[in-house]
Structures are given as C-alpha cells and as structure tokens.
Write a protein that holds these residues in place. Structure first.
Motif, PDB file in Angstrom:
ATOM      1  N   ARG A   1      -3.104   8.521   6.059  1.00 23.69           N
ATOM      2  CA  ARG A   1      -3.404   8.067   4.696  1.00 23.69           C
ATOM      3  C   ARG A   1      -3.170   6.565   4.580  1.00 23.69           C
ATOM      4  N   LEU A   2      -2.104   6.090   5.234  1.00 24.80           N
ATOM      5  CA  LEU A   2      -1.826   4.647   5.243  1.00 24.80           C
ATOM      6  C   LEU A   2      -2.959   3.897   5.924  1.00 24.80           C
TER       7      LEU A   2
ATOM      8  N   THR B   1       0.829  -1.207   0.000  1.00 33.22           N
ATOM      9  CA  THR B   1       0.000   0.000   0.000  1.00 33.22           C
ATOM     10  C   THR B   1       0.859   1.250   0.000  1.00 33.22           C
ATOM     11  N   ILE B   2       1.932   1.218   0.783  1.00 37.04           N
ATOM     12  CA  ILE B   2       2.848   2.363   0.828  1.00 37.04           C
ATOM     13  C   ILE B   2       3.489   2.582  -0.537  1.00 37.04           C
TER      14      ILE B   2
ATOM     15  N   LEU C   1       2.955   6.548  -0.345  1.00 38.31           N
ATOM     16  CA  LEU C   1       2.425   7.195   0.858  1.00 38.31           C
ATOM     17  C   LEU C   1       3.549   7.712   1.740  1.00 38.31           C
ATOM     18  N   ARG C   2       3.291   8.847   2.365  1.00 42.08           N
ATOM     19  CA  ARG C   2       4.265   9.447   3.263  1.00 42.08           C
ATOM     20  C   ARG C   2       3.607   9.944   4.560  1.00 42.08           C
TER      21      ARG C   2
ATOM     22  N   GLY D   1       0.973   3.691  -3.472  1.00 41.26           N
ATOM     23  CA  GLY D   1       0.495   5.072  -3.462  1.00 41.26           C
ATOM     24  C   GLY D   1       1.552   6.079  -3.107  1.00 41.26           C
TER      25      GLY D   1
END
Length: 456
Positions: free
Chosen positions: A399-400, A388-389, A394-395, A392
């Motif tokens: 959101r994660l 997932t990280i 992700l940071r 997307g």
C-alpha cells in the motif's frame, strides 16, 4: 507436461555450478542460465578476458576454491546447455522468459533450480545518489572484472564481512583506502570468538583483514553514522558522526552496504510460499533442508534461499540437485544427503554468529534528514514516504508503494524495499514481519528496449 524437458538451473555461482555437476553425474543434461558472461557468480567472478592476474590476485585465500569451481564448470560444458549473459526476467507457469543474445526466449521446464544469489542491502543517506557512490559489490566487481578501482581515494562504509574483505582487496591491489567506517560497535566483534568452533580458519582470515588494513595505515572507526556525502556534483568527501562529534574525510569514491539481501523475485513469481526471517530481516521462500519449495518442481540453492556464504552455497547446490533427482524417481545416497544437511546446518550456525558480529543499524532513520532520497528511481524522499504513511495510517508495504510510488521504478524496489520496510516499521512501531513484503513484478530487472529494423 513433457516429461523429457531437461532440468533448468538459473545462476552459475557456487550453488549453480555444484547443482549442474550433480545433475550431469546422474546422467542428465541441464540448461544453465547465467546472467554473467563466465560462470563463477559474484564471489568467484572472472575477468572478461585473462589479464595476467593470478587466482591468488583475484580471490586471495579462496583462490583454490575459485580455481576448482571454474575448472569443474568448464569441464561440464560438453554435457550441459550453457546460456551466459542471459537475464531471466519472468516466470509464468512452467515457463521462463529471458533475454539472451539480444533476443527474447521462452524455455519450458519441469524441474527448476533457482540459485539466484544475493545483492547488497543499502540504506539512504544524504548524497548517496551522487556519482562516485557505489555498493560494496559493485566496487568488488570493478576490481575483479575490469581490473580497476572505483576511485583514487576510497572510503568503505557499512557493516558486514564484505566491508573488510573488499577494503583489503583494494589495498592489496595497490588502491588507496582513505578509511573503513564500520556502523557496528567494536564490542560486536567479540561475537567472533564464538565462531571459532564452527570454522576457525574463516574467522582467522576475516580477523586478519582488519589487522592487515591497520598495518597498512588504514584508519578503522566503529559505531559511525554518515551525515552526508560532501560535494554537489560528485563525491569530494564524506562527513560522519562518531560519538558526539562530526568528522569529515576527503575521498573521491565511497563503497558501502549493509550485508547482503537474498534475490527472491523469481521464487516469488514461481509461486513459492514465503516466511519472515529475523536474522536476514527479510522474507524468504520456505524450503525443506534439501531446497524443495512449496511449488512443484522448483528448488532453491545458495544465498537466494537465505544468506549463508559460498561454502554453504556449494552444499545447497548439490542438495537441491539430489532432491530433484530423488523426486524424479531415481535413488540417491541417503548418507550423502544426510552429511550435506549436517554440513549446511553447521554453516548456518556460523552465519548466525556473523550477523551478531556485524549487526544491522536498526536505528538508521533516527538521524536521516527528510530531504534524503529514499527511492532514487522515482526520486521519492524520506519525508514523502513518512508523510504518506502518516496521512493514510498505512501499515502494509504494498500500500505504501502504491501511494508513495517508492519502489515503482526501474529496479522494482530491489534497491529501496529494505529502506521502505525500515521506515514503515519505525514510523508505525510495527515489527518488520507485520508489514508484509513487496510482491514481485515482472520484469524483475530492467530490460533493454529492442526495436525491429525499420521500427519506431
């Protein structure tokens, strides 16, 4: 706002007890809300009923402190409104929402002291969700409250002073400890030599736990990493890596944890400003040295404002109460407040050294298989979180949570948020401070479903 509302204290551990004592001495009648059934908190938790065990049996070297606090609180009962077995699950404006006596209650407040304490920090590894795997705190609670061990042959795993304390408590109570597996290297313990100038008694007691364990034949291994819990339906053993070799040890229960994590959800819901703390590896509410927060009328005391131990919790409980009294327009002794602030700083200095002696295993996920469950509530695996990280880019932690569902279960991320943060930080090569924090959501803990008679 009704200026006659009594002050409210959430939590009846060392911090909450000392806060209540200070408020009563100033002529106030606080409401004390306690999730436990008897005051004392985790460190000085009392059995459901007196079962013949002495204070020394229950609390060891801290028996005198526990007995004093218990007696002080029991003496306060005519002067306070005590609500045991009450769970505060939300704060909305200047109102607490809680469950007590099987009913929902709402309590308004003008001044609130949060002494919510801490819980075990846990990290996942293969098999950690099997029956027979407990946190260190849960293993200690079983012994103190119910007078039983979590198994007939127990392995203690992790890092932190609690690892050795609970292992020794089990041995002293007649339990069988198969091994103590410390994830920190032995060389880290040399930092304890620097702690003598802060509290030589405490350091000597802590070192004696390891010595007593060895004298009773308990094996202690350092710098280990668990590879899996052996067993398909329940704990049958533990495999771990020490150096380049993998070892297995038979056991029917495992108690583990990696120091403590402050319980800050209620402070979040009350609107407090937070800052990242490198030592505790988490976000903490911003307070002044007396416990005042950015939210008007909200004060923090004890480990809920940063891990510092039971003695520091007593100090901060009195400080928070004195700050509340002072802010209400009553003069307090400035010399007393100054002495308490200095004493608390000294305890904080000791805690900094203890963190070096029992360091967090920051390379944990280098060897954890992807199939390992990270979030047990939603059954989300480590590989799902990493995918997932990466998918997307992700940071940010919230959101994660939204995209992986990790942290959306019954515990609201209380148990898995530390692991989520460590994975996101490692995967994106970011500092923990740069990925944000999970926003608290009500209810902060699972609530029972209450049905009216005749309901469906």
């Amino acid at each position: 706002m009704n200026d006659t509302l009594p002050p409210v204290i959430v939590g009846a551990g060392p911090a909450g007890i000392c806060a209540a004592k200070t408020l009563v001495a100033a002529g106030l009648r606080p409401i004390v809300i306690d999730e436990g059934f008897r005051a004392g908190g985790q460190i000085y938790r009392r059995p459901f009923v007196d079962d013949g065990r002495s204070a020394t049996d229950l609390y060891g070297s801290e028996a005198a402190k526990a007995t004093r606090l218990h007696r002080e609180f029991d003496g306060l009962l005519p002067s306070i409104d005590y609500m045991p077995q009450a769970l505060v699950w939300n704060i909305a404006g200047n109102e607490l929402h809680l469950m007590a006596d099987g009913k929902h209650h709402q309590i308004g407040f003008q001044n609130l002291i949060l002494s919510t304490g801490a819980t075990d920090r846990i990290l996942p590894f293969p098999g950690w969700t099997l029956p027979g795997v407990y946190t260190l705190g849960a293993a200690q609670t079983a012994l103190k409250v119910q007078g039983c061990t979590i198994g007939r042959n127990v392995v203690f795993l992790g890092s932190g002073p609690l690892l050795y304390l609970v292992a020794w408590q089990y041995v002293k109570a007649g339990g069988n400890v198969a091994a103590v597996l410390d994830t920190a290297p032995f060389s880290a313990k040399l930092n304890l030599l620097s702690a003598f100038r802060f509290d030589p008694r405490l350091v000597l007691i802590g070192m004696s736990y390891a010595a007593r364990l060895v004298s009773r034949g308990v094996k202690i291994r350092y710098n280990v990493r668990p590879t899996r819990v052996d067993g398909s339906q329940y704990v049958e053993g533990l495999s771990f890596k020490s150096g380049t070799k993998v070892h297995s040890i038979a056991c029917d229960a495992i108690a583990y944890g990696f120091a403590l994590r402050p319980e800050t959800q209620l402070a979040d819901l009350s609107g407090c400003t937070f800052r990242f703390d490198d030592r505790d590896r988490t976000w903490l509410p911003v307070t002044d040295e007396a416990g005042r927060t950015s939210s008007q009328g909200v004060y923090l005391a004890g480990d809920g404002s940063g891990i510092a131990g039971a003695d520091a919790a007593e100090i901060s409980g009195e400080l928070a109460a004195l700050a509340l009294i002072q802010d209400s327009g009553t003069t307090v002794d400035p010399g007393r407040m100054s002495a308490l602030v200095k004493a608390r700083r000294r305890k904080a200095g000791l805690r900094d050294i203890l963190e070096k002696a029992f360091p967090f295993p920051d390379n944990w996920f280098d060897q954890i298989p992807g199939y390992t469950k990270l979030c047990r509530c939603e059954e989300v695996t480590v590989s799902t979180v990493i995918d997932t990280i990466n998918g997307g880019e992700l940071r940010e932690l919230n959101r994660l949570k939204a995209l992986s569902r990790s942290g959306m279960g019954r515990c609201q991320g209380r148990m898995c948020s530390a692991a989520m943060a460590e994975v996101l930080s490692a995967t994106q090569h970011l500092k923990l401070a740069d990925i944000g924090r999970l926003r608290a959501q009500a209810p902060v803990k699972p609530l029972p479903l209450l049905l009216q008679e005749g309901g469906s």
